[in-house]
Write an enzyme that holds these catalytic residues in place. Structure first.
Site, PDB file in Angstrom:
ATOM      1  N   LYS A  53       0.842  -1.207   0.000  1.00 52.92           N
ATOM      2  CA  LYS A  53       0.000   0.000   0.000  1.00 52.92           C
ATOM      3  C   LYS A  53       0.873   1.251   0.000  1.00 52.92           C
ATOM      4  CE  LYS A  53      -3.864  -2.217   2.364  1.00 52.92           C
ATOM      5  NZ  LYS A  53      -4.529  -2.470   3.657  1.00 52.92           N
ATOM      6  N   GLN A  97      -4.429  -1.215   9.682  1.00 57.05           N
ATOM      7  CA  GLN A  97      -4.277  -2.523   9.048  1.00 57.05           C
ATOM      8  C   GLN A  97      -4.846  -3.604   9.975  1.00 57.05           C
ATOM      9  OE1 GLN A  97      -3.114  -3.185   5.905  1.00 57.05           O
ATOM     10  NE2 GLN A  97      -3.702  -5.301   6.303  1.00 57.05           N
ATOM     11  N   ASP A 120     -10.724   3.656   4.337  1.00 54.57           N
ATOM     12  CA  ASP A 120     -11.156   2.257   4.264  1.00 54.57           C
ATOM     13  C   ASP A 120     -12.671   2.129   4.428  1.00 54.57           C
ATOM     14  OD1 ASP A 120      -9.454   0.284   3.563  1.00 54.57           O
ATOM     15  OD2 ASP A 120      -8.804  -0.239   5.595  1.00 54.57           O
TER      16      ASP A 120
END
Ligand code: NAD
Length: 313
Positions: A53, A97, A120
């Site tokens: 990422k 994460q 997200d």
């Protein structure tokens, strides 16, 4: 033999478009989008994801930072970190994460991220907006899938889309996206899960079959209608004796058998994974634009943004 939906090449093209947009944003408004990835602990799969990422973001021109907390970090430390990033004007997108080490509450952490920086799309406010059909962000994996379908001109309107898996990060937001009114929506969606009766029969009725269960080889050729489009979200590490690492990555789909029946199929790796990362870059640019009051993203007109706002009926 099915058409292979090449996520790697498609994502590279999308990231190049986003890189051009980031350059223009910098030139016109002096804004460099900033992404902070918060990683707690040492999960080896997470190590690969956070690296990928960060690299993709930086290659596109995003200022990316990895905030790595030790396995022993407390909920308070995690939340203080998120508060600090939330207040940092150079950070436009924040993600935590997953999975977090045992003892840390992911949901409480997600809720600590300001919704405007929640790239997200896991904050309840953003999930709610998505469920209402007027998202601020679309979670990266569903957005990547919809963008892949769009770029390969897979018909969605009126199609029966069957999604296997009801997680908050894949199945549910994808169901909301595909069933919404307007371009790239208007599908009839069936959301399946571990308690679904006769999964095979439902799967066989799909024009678009999305597997996001985390079960290797769950989708067999017998579950696929000839000509259907099959999207494999799964990333599963299985033993592979005789290989240097002793393991390999597979999806949820029996790829070789399904490719002989389907009209189109995504490979693993090289399908949904790279599209997810490009979608994260897209969301970070959209967040930077919105926070800086720089208007709607050009990319939003094609991915996840503008077309999603088309009503809720
Ligand atoms: P999850 O574990 O949160 O949810 C799995 C879902 O699958 C659940 O809703 C469960 O009910 C359903 N399920 C499990 N077994 C089933 C069965 N036998 N029949 C029907 N349904 C079943 O998973 P997740 O976080 O959504 O991830 C799913 C998979 O996708 C994992 O392999 C994950 O690694 C992968 N993933 C990939 C990407 C990517 O970018 N490619 C992103 C996110 C997740």
């Amino acid at each position: 033999m099915a058409l292979i939906l090449d996520g790697k090449t498609t994502a590279a093209a999308w990231r190049a478009e986003l890189a051009a947009e980031i350059s223009a944003l910098k030139a016109a408004h002096g804004i460099v989008p900033g992404l902070a990835v918060v990683w707690v602990g040492e999960n080896p799969a997470s190590a690969v994801y956070v690296r990928n990422k960060g690299r993709a973001a930086e290659e596109a021109g995003i200022r990316s930072s990895l905030v790595h907390l030790p396995e022993s970090a407390s909920q308070h430390e995690l939340e203080s970190t998120l508060d600090r990033l939330g207040a940092d004007p150079l950070v436009h997108g924040i993600l935590v994460q997953l999975p977090l080490p045992p003892g840390l509450a992911a949901e409480a952490a997600q809720e600590r991220i300001p919704p405007a920086k929640d790239v997200d799309c896991l904050h309840p406010v953003n999930q709610g907006l998505l469920a209402l059909g007027r998202p601020r962000f679309v979670s990266a994996t569903p957005l990547g899938i919809v963008e892949l379908l769009r770029r390969y001109a897979v018909p969605v309107s009126g199609a029966h889309a069957v999604i296997i898996g009801r997680s908050a990060i894949v199945g549910r937001p994808l169901a909301a996206l595909l069933s919404r009114r307007g371009p790239l929506g208007d599908a009839t969606v069936t959301l399946c899960h571990s308690r679904t009766r006769d999964l095979a029969a439902i799967a066989r009725s799909a024009d678009i079959l999305v597997a996001a269960s985390g079960q290797p080889d769950l989708v067999t050729a017998a579950m696929v209608r000839p000509g259907a489009t099959v999207i494999d979200v799964g990333i599963n590490r299985v033993p592979a004796p005789g290989t240097p690492s002793g393991s390999r990555l597979v999806g949820d789909v029996d790829f070789a058998a399904v490719a002989a029946v389907a009209g189109a199929v995504t490979p693993v790796p090289g399908g949904v994974g790279p599209m997810t990362i490009a979608a994260l870059v897209h969301n970070t640019v959209a967040a930077a634009r919105a926070l800086a009051g720089a208007g709607t993203s050009r990319a939003a007109a094609t991915a996840g943004g503008a077309h999603v706002s088309a009503g809720g009926r």
